[in-house]
Design an enzyme around this catalytic site. Structure first.
Site, short mmCIF file in Angstrom:
data_model
loop_
_atom_site.label_atom_id
_atom_site.label_comp_id
_atom_site.label_asym_id
_atom_site.label_seq_id
_atom_site.Cartn_x
_atom_site.Cartn_y
_atom_site.Cartn_z
N LYS B 194 0.83 -1.21 0.00
CA LYS B 194 0.00 0.00 0.00
C LYS B 194 0.86 1.26 0.00
O LYS B 194 1.83 1.34 0.74
CB LYS B 194 -0.92 -0.02 1.22
CG LYS B 194 -1.89 -1.18 1.18
CD LYS B 194 -2.73 -1.29 2.45
CE LYS B 194 -1.91 -1.71 3.63
NZ LYS B 194 -2.72 -1.97 4.84
N THR B 266 -8.75 8.48 9.28
CA THR B 266 -7.99 7.38 8.71
C THR B 266 -7.75 6.25 9.69
O THR B 266 -7.06 5.28 9.37
CB THR B 266 -6.61 7.90 8.23
OG1 THR B 266 -6.00 8.60 9.33
CG2 THR B 266 -6.75 8.85 7.06
N GLY B 268 -8.01 2.99 11.25
CA GLY B 268 -8.58 1.71 10.82
C GLY B 268 -8.60 1.52 9.31
O GLY B 268 -9.27 0.61 8.82
N THR B 269 -7.83 2.33 8.58
CA THR B 269 -7.83 2.21 7.12
C THR B 269 -7.35 0.82 6.67
O THR B 269 -7.97 0.19 5.81
CB THR B 269 -6.93 3.30 6.49
OG1 THR B 269 -7.43 4.58 6.86
CG2 THR B 269 -6.92 3.20 4.97
N GLY B 270 -6.25 0.36 7.29
CA GLY B 270 -5.69 -0.94 6.89
C GLY B 270 -6.64 -2.09 7.20
O GLY B 270 -6.83 -3.00 6.39
N CYS B 271 -7.27 -2.03 8.40
CA CYS B 271 -8.23 -3.07 8.78
C CYS B 271 -9.38 -3.10 7.79
O CYS B 271 -9.83 -4.16 7.34
CB CYS B 271 -8.81 -2.78 10.17
SG CYS B 271 -7.56 -2.56 11.44
#
Lengths: 559, 559
Positions: B194, B266, B268-271
């Site tokens: 990412k 942003t 928790g974006t990855g989760c």
């Protein structure tokens, strides 16, 4: 009365909190709560009191969180987020229950506590102890007084009442009424005693009503008066099994009567109901309205569930939501509808706006006959186009939309006079214009617009009118963009069609395009189309793009 | 290519699993996952590896679950529910990572493991360690080889690469391409590296493409070709900041280019991205399609988020869903649309179907003049009614709906001949019928039907036609139900209007009513109305109910 299921805008989503156990299987606990919060458009936060290894067949293990850590989670949430309503579910033991109570008291020492729904979870449906016996006293003496509503089922009510040496056997509707009042005396502002485990009938309800005419009865899940036509396949009879919930508030008692459902998809019913109550209270509804809405949500969730797992399956938490077909607008994508339309008709759209006719027009090499043929047919087409806006005016429901459609007709009339002056320049007088026979491509496109106007609502007609408006705007801008490149193939100086390019790339026409885009995007936000309806819109857009391309094919082929 | 956001029926919801930490604040961890699963129509299960006390400002505490309990949760879920795709998030330490790996290996010893997305969470945005250093080797050597896809961000990739003594500095798009390929060599089937923390531009993308013409580029968040008209307010320029994700599969490399978003929402974006990937893979999509859809979901979730808390706020997980206005049908409520319509117009509906005209008709006391006036006006009304079905045929899109509308016209013609014979019995000939002047109530109702038919789509016209069809059916059944009661006020024997009652309560008419109800309910399920559209339907139903009542007022007042 407000319509059911209509929710505030996402930006007005209330934050809510669940303090409960975790169910790995996803059907109960904070997982059921978070699903319910999401389906009912609330922002969910959670404090986990215990982990369970659990599935539809039962609870295989419990790992409690340390009381200090329960408290720490509560501080993290309440110290940062303004919670509008909250619930407690499985608290597991006395220490964790005390931790919850003390953290709440600290946080709301100097301001009112938001509505708290206490679901006094003690034993799982499968028989697993979820609240240690020594915790019952803490629950009753410390948490109940903080609660806006407690939601015991039969066995939980019996447990609490017997703990306080109150009459505890609940076998009938009369017992339920007594038990609910007794539980109210323990301190909560209201008691919702759930009747899912006590089968009643309408006869029972009628009997109780003769003794207690003060009771309110809400038959939300049953057919009301004047619904004989809906009785065809399902008869409500006096002896049918009913689930009756008793809501005891300070001065009023309300019975909620619903058909009893025979289903194995019941894992997490209590969690789901209390979570839905939190959402309704968080949205600012009264306890009675919240109970009605939350019961309806839970009832439908049981009835529309699909089997899952080998035991008691989960509810269908997702029943009140459908998927958006057009994404919400955002800063980097303010035009999601138009983008989606172009994205799904990419090749056809390109074949239209980068048609050979357009390219030759840009380079000034287009045969004079093709352009004249096009201009004459476009003149005839514009009559359909103006009439279609007339039809749009007739289909409008506000003066402003009537006004907008009418102004467009006036713009078209102006465009037509532009056509007349072109034609005059090229030696074609009005009489010749009028006598020109219509090409099939012209009739096809024009009549299609009017057919869509006849067949659909104004949204479909607006969609039909968009391909022409937006496409000519795109052609104008594209030619000017190409013209600005070094060594461009576009010839502006000395191009016999320069005025045409200038007209469609010019300020006036582009302003109309911008209004058209705004109208379309606003429409998709105000009245989000279902998947079926979006496919209709897309089909109309696609057909009009095809007809536009056909129009230029016709001009090139002089058909 | 499939439309975005179109989902399978709820009954086809795939079950998915997240193995991760819990975030009390609700923005990340299994809470973000469950919200994402719900919004994307999947059934969510979860195995919690660690609890966190966390909010938008950071992580205040972590309480890991014992490895045996992590394993027990996994067994509970996988032993009972068929999971279609899964993810791992925060695993916390080496023991829990090993517990996850060994439970997965046990469960999928003899069958293929479903797509596993490994989000190698190591450090929170706020700097909190979420994976102990000794766990990195377990993650890489044991979990990566089980993964269909790993989704590291820059710092996670750097950590893993440096751990394996591979070149680890990631500063440019070229570095990302190298790092993604190096990570693929560690065992996962694909790597999504990412680029949210590495700002690139379109110039960088173009430069890389000259070296690597084999790369696929998906510019999903950017304007494509032939979208000049959408550039009015937002210009994509070569130097704008972009977020470029690199998807490295065995033989292909794909760049996903999106505008970089400047936002504090942003957390928790990855989760969220990995949870959305799980949903897309669970729905059976390819890794490239899943990445495109999941990135779009996450991007819009950031862009449409409202501020919450005092730190980095959560994403708006709910953006792709809207609320249903009409509940789903279920066993105890097979007719939710009609129930909702009657519920919201209760008084008016009762005033119509229990009108004095109806009561006097039932008791046989209705004045002969009133009945004759009604019959003559009804004769005139039925001409509008038949024409409205003609319009419905013209608005239909299938032969079966054209057929249905046409058959109704034929039924109306039969009903008219019934009227003629009534009138003949009462001494009124056809000539007098034809010469009867139309009452305003008749014109109002008839013209309203045709106006709705002009203004709306077929659904609105069907709604307009329903009040008459259903109301007369209700009147017929109600009178017969009342007649069956002991000491009834309804008089059948010797009632001059008996035939009228029999006609509308009879089998033929009730069969038409049943078809009408089915058509309406089917329509609401196949093309669920938005709140706006449902209000239009309700408005039409209400107006027609009012006009029906007005029709009988007219007959009683002989206006």
């Amino acid at each position: 009365m407000a319509l059911p299921m209509l929710r505030a805008e996402p930006s007005k989503m209330p934050a809510v909190l669940t303090i409960a156990g975790s169910d790995s299987g996803g059907g109960a606990g904070i997982q059921a709560d978070i699903k319910t919060f999401t389906a009912l458009q609330c922002y969910g936060t959670s404090v986990i009191t215990a982990l369970t290894a659990q599935n539809t067949t039962g609870v295989q293990g419990v790992h409690p969180a340390p009381p200090t850590f329960v408290k720490q989670q509560l501080h993290s949430v309440l110290g940062d987020i303004e919670v509008k309503a909250m619930k407690t579910g499985m608290l597991f033991d006395a220490e964790n229950t005390r931790a919850v109570v003390s953290a709440l008291k600290e946080h709301y020492a100097d301001r009112p506590i938001p509505p708290l729904v206490c679901d006094p979870v003690c034993v799982s449906t499968s028989g697993h102890t979820l609240l240690n016996p020594d915790a019952v006293e803490v629950l009753v003496s410390e948490l109940f007084p903080l609660s806006a509503l407690i939601t015991p089922n039969r066995s939980e009510a019996e447990l609490v009442l017997s703990h306080r040496q109150l009459p505890c056997s609940i076998e009938s509707l009369e017992d339920m009424l007594r038990a609910a009042r007794d539980m109210l005396s323990l301190g909560p502002k209201a008691v919702l005693l759930k009747g899912g485990h006590i089968t009643s009938t309408m006869e029972d309800v009628e009997r109780v009503l003769t003794q207690r005419p003060d009771l309110n009865v809400i038959r939300d899940g049953l057919l009301g008066e004047n619904m004989e036509i809906l009785l065809v396949n399902s008869k409500d009879t006096a002896s049918d099994a009913m689930a009756v919930d008793v809501l005891q508030e300070q001065d009023t008692t309300t019975l909620f009567v619903r058909p009893w459902i025979d289903s194995t998809s019941t894992h997490g019913t209590g969690c789901t109901l209390s979570a839905a109550l939190v959402c309704e209270l968080g949205h600012g509804n009264s306890v009675v309205d919240a109970t009605r809405a939350a019961s309806r949500y839970t009832h439908i969730a049981i009835e529309t569930a699909s089997p899952m797992g080998s035991g008691n399956g989960p509810l269908n938490h997702l029943h009140p939501i459908i998927s958006r077909s057009v994404p919400l607008p955002s800063r980097t994508n303010p035009h999601p509808l138009i983008r989606t339309l172009i994205f799904h008709t990419n090749d056809l759209w390109k074949a239209y706006v980068e048609h050979d006719f357009v390219k030759q027009l840009g380079s000034g090499t287009l045969a004079r006959e093709s352009f004249l043929h096009f201009i004459k047919q476009d003149y005839l087409y514009l009559k359909y186009y103006a009439r279609a806006y007339g039809l749009l005016a007739a289909k409008s429901s506000t003066f402003s939309s009537i006004d907008a459609a009418t102004k467009t007709i006036i713009n078209i009339i102006t465009e037509v006079s532009m056509h007349r002056s072109y034609c005059a320049e090229w030696g074609i007088d009005e009489d010749e214009l009028r006598r020109t026979p219509e090409s099939p491509a012209t009739t096809a496109y024009g009549a299609y617009l009017l057919d869509i106007g006849l067949q659909g609502d104004s949204s479909r007609l607006i969609m039909a009118l968009a391909a022409c408006l937006l496409g000519y705007g795109e052609v104008g801008l594209w030619l000017m963009k190409e013209a600005a490149k070094p060594n461009t193939w576009v010839k502006l100086y000395g191009n016999p069609y320069l005025k045409w390019i200038q007209d469609y790339s010019g300020e006036d026409y582009q302003a109309a395009v911008a209004i058209g885009i705004k109208t379309l995007e606003t429409m998709a936000v105000a009245d989000p189309p279902s998947a079926t309806r979006f496919q209709e819109w897309l089909g109309v857009w696609q057909e009009c793009t095809r007809l536009e391309k056909g129009f230029w094919d016709m001009a090139m082929g002089l058909l």
